[in-house]
Design a protein around this motif. Structure first.
Motif, PDB file in Angstrom:
ATOM      1  N   HIS A 203      -5.660   2.917   4.526  1.00 40.72           N
ATOM      2  CA  HIS A 203      -5.320   1.570   4.320  1.00 40.72           C
ATOM      3  C   HIS A 203      -3.912   1.382   4.986  1.00 40.72           C
ATOM      4  O   HIS A 203      -3.942   0.399   5.778  1.00 40.72           O
ATOM      5  CB  HIS A 203      -4.973   1.136   2.845  1.00 40.72           C
TER       6      HIS A 203
ATOM      7  N   GLU B  88      -4.810  -3.361  -3.175  1.00 42.68           N
ATOM      8  CA  GLU B  88      -4.426  -2.828  -4.469  1.00 42.68           C
ATOM      9  C   GLU B  88      -3.192  -1.966  -4.503  1.00 42.68           C
ATOM     10  O   GLU B  88      -3.287  -1.054  -3.598  1.00 42.68           O
ATOM     11  CB  GLU B  88      -5.585  -2.104  -5.191  1.00 42.68           C
TER      12      GLU B  88
ATOM     13  N   GLU C 139      -1.080   1.162  -5.355  1.00 41.66           N
ATOM     14  CA  GLU C 139      -1.018   2.480  -5.714  1.00 41.66           C
ATOM     15  C   GLU C 139       0.344   2.603  -6.834  1.00 41.66           C
ATOM     16  O   GLU C 139       0.081   3.564  -7.698  1.00 41.66           O
ATOM     17  CB  GLU C 139      -0.972   3.527  -4.836  1.00 41.66           C
TER      18      GLU C 139
ATOM     19  N   ASN D 284       0.948  -0.966   0.107  1.00 46.44           N
ATOM     20  CA  ASN D 284       0.012   0.105   0.047  1.00 46.44           C
ATOM     21  C   ASN D 284       0.943   1.340  -0.048  1.00 46.44           C
ATOM     22  O   ASN D 284       1.816   1.430   0.582  1.00 46.44           O
ATOM     23  CB  ASN D 284      -0.899  -0.082   1.299  1.00 46.44           C
TER      24      ASN D 284
END
Ligand SMILES: Cc1cc2nc3c(=O)[nH]c(=O)nc-3n(C[C@H](O)[C@H](O)[C@H](O)COP(=O)(O)O)c2cc1C
Ligand SMILES: [Mn+2]
Length: 459
Positions: free
Chosen positions: A170, A209, A211, A148
């Motif tokens: 996150h 997910e 970045e 993250n």
């Protein structure tokens, strides 16, 4: 090789848009003051500032890189009007990063570390200390290993200790998972990265997910990563500086106040602490300072970063949405503007609900027809003036979950914030006769002829 921050700065310089400040400048208030005044000066607003001599530190400081959306567009190599489109494309076509054996970010390794070699700046009068303001925080989910990336501020506590403020991001989820096991959370803080990485760090991706893959989508090439020296993480090889460390479990120290994006102070609180294990950097590294309160840099990065996912969410609800904009004056958080081609009544309201559902901080949504340029607030003003009626087009939804960063929320800063949401429907009624809203214009053929003859009039 992917472009790095230096190459972006070189492009600004070739375009005559890099202003070098050669006299020594104090990182406490003076640097921020110069940035603030430059932002307000039409002749300096469009320049990136490079402070070559910062008192007490070896590294030069890059600043005012993100004070306008146009600068972000220039850094990404696109027109300002293309920012939404390239953001949406990056979300749809991520490119995972690749590992390389070595990178310039580790040319110098300082272990044990001493944060005092870095020009941490104090930007606002009541700030609790100097801060790392442009730190890309890279962590791994302690359970799945997924990476993250987000930006968090870090207050200086000691030569090897930084404070950290994590909203319910996150990264905070990673910290909670580690802390539950009594374990520290390894973190790498990269400073001086390509603007695409900072923009992508603000994308609203799903948990787990990456970045950095979205950043690769923005750059059109994968980001290159190197393995950290003291923590099991990877960082952008081209970063100027990397602070490696771990967020300690159960430890809290006083952090703040800090001048925030809403131009107010976040109050001092007891917050987690990063124990720094190593600092690595380029041989002639640059430092990057971002100002939140007196220059709207958080808002600018945030608007460019948050609009693409907001657009996708609103478009999923109403397919004829043509654009969304989170204007800088609202901190790019409290206001969302939506343009759409209305096909049935009630669609503007539905689009507004999709925006509220997507982002907690969005409080006031103005919906306009697609002939209004929502990036031009004067055009939005025009729509409000001519297409909106308060007794018919205004909707207030009380006591909705808000955000503790909103000073107008009930129980501001307690985490139990609720606010009223407002929908302003400034679209034309579908039933209105077309001549009612027909724009007055010079005949099109006359405009075309004038365009052809243009040099004749002012030649
Ligand atoms: C310059 C800048 C500073 C920021 N500072 C903080 C911060 O101190 N704490 C925080 O929680 N979020 C901060 N943010 C917002 C987060 O970076 C943003 O919400 C990010 O998308 C979080 O990513 P994540 O949910 O993937 O962890 C900042 C954003 C910018 C652009
Ligand atoms: Mn994330």
């Amino acid at each position: 090789m992917v472009e790095d921050l230096r190459e972006v700065l070189a492009r600004f310089e070739s375009a005559g848009r890099l202003a070098r400040v050669r006299v020594p400048v104090d990182p406490r208030f003076e640097l921020a003051g110069i940035c603030t005044r430059a932002h307000r000066d039409p002749r300096l607003r469009d320049r990136v500032l490079l402070f070559e001599q910062v008192r007490g530190a070896e590294l030069p400081v890059v600043a005012n890189l993100f004070n306008t959306r146009e600068k972000v567009a220039f850094a990404l190599g696109v027109a300002e009007s293309e920012l939404l489109t390239v953001g949406v494309r990056a979300l749809e076509r991520p490119r995972p990063p690749v590992e390389v054996a070595a990178g310039p970010c580790q040319e110098v390794v300082r272990e044990p570390p001493d944060l005092r070699v870095l020009p941490l700046c104090t930007n606002s009068e009541l700030d609790g200390g100097p801060y790392v303001t442009a730190g890309l925080h890279i962590t791994a989910n302690p359970e799945t290993g997924a990476r993250n990336v987000g930006v968090q501020r870090n207050m200086y506590h000691a030569p090897d200790r930084l404070g950290i403020w994590m909203a319910p991001t996150h990264m905070f989820q990673h910290y909670r998972l580690a802390e539950e096991h009594g374990a520290p959370l390894p973190v790498a803080i990269a400073v001086g990265v390509h603007p695409a990485l900072l923009v992508a760090s603000q994308f609203r991706l799903a948990f787990d997910e990456d970045e950095l893959a979205a950043a690769g989508g923005l750059l059109g090439a994968p980001v290159e990563l190197v393995r950290c020296r003291t923590v099991p993480l990877h960082v952008p090889a081209a970063a100027e500086v990397v602070i490696e460390g771990e967020v300690l479990p159960q430890v809290r120290e006083r952090e703040g106040p800090f001048g925030e994006f809403a131009r107010l102070y976040g109050q001092a609180r007891d917050l987690p602490v990063v124990r720094v294990k190593a600092i690595t950097h380029r041989r002639d590294a640059l430092w990057h300072n971002v100002i939140a309160a007196t220059v709207p840099e958080n808002a600018v990065i945030g608007s460019v970063g948050r609009e693409p996912a907001l657009f996708r969410a609103v478009r999923a609800a109403v397919p004829t949405v043509t654009a969304v904009h989170m204007p800088i004056g609202s901190g790019a958080n409290f206001h969302a503007l939506i343009a759409l081609r209305k096909t049935v009544e009630g669609e503007p309201q539905k689009a507004a609900f999709a925006a509220f559902a997507h982002q907690d901080l969005i409080k006031h949504v103005v919906v306009v027809d697609d002939d209004i340029d929502i990036y031009d607030l004067s055009d939005v003003d025009y729509a409000l003036a001519t297409r909106f009626r308060a007794d018919r087009d205004l909707y207030i939804i009380p006591r909705v979950k808000g955000n503790p960063l909103d000073p107008a929320a009930d129980e501001y800063a307690t985490g139990r914030a609720t606010v009223a949401k407002l929908i302003v429907d400034a679209t034309k009624p579908l039933a209105a006769p077309p001549e009612h809203y027909r724009f007055a214009q010079v005949p099109a053929e006359v405009m075309a002829r004038i365009a052809q003859d243009w040099p004749r009039y002012f030649g």
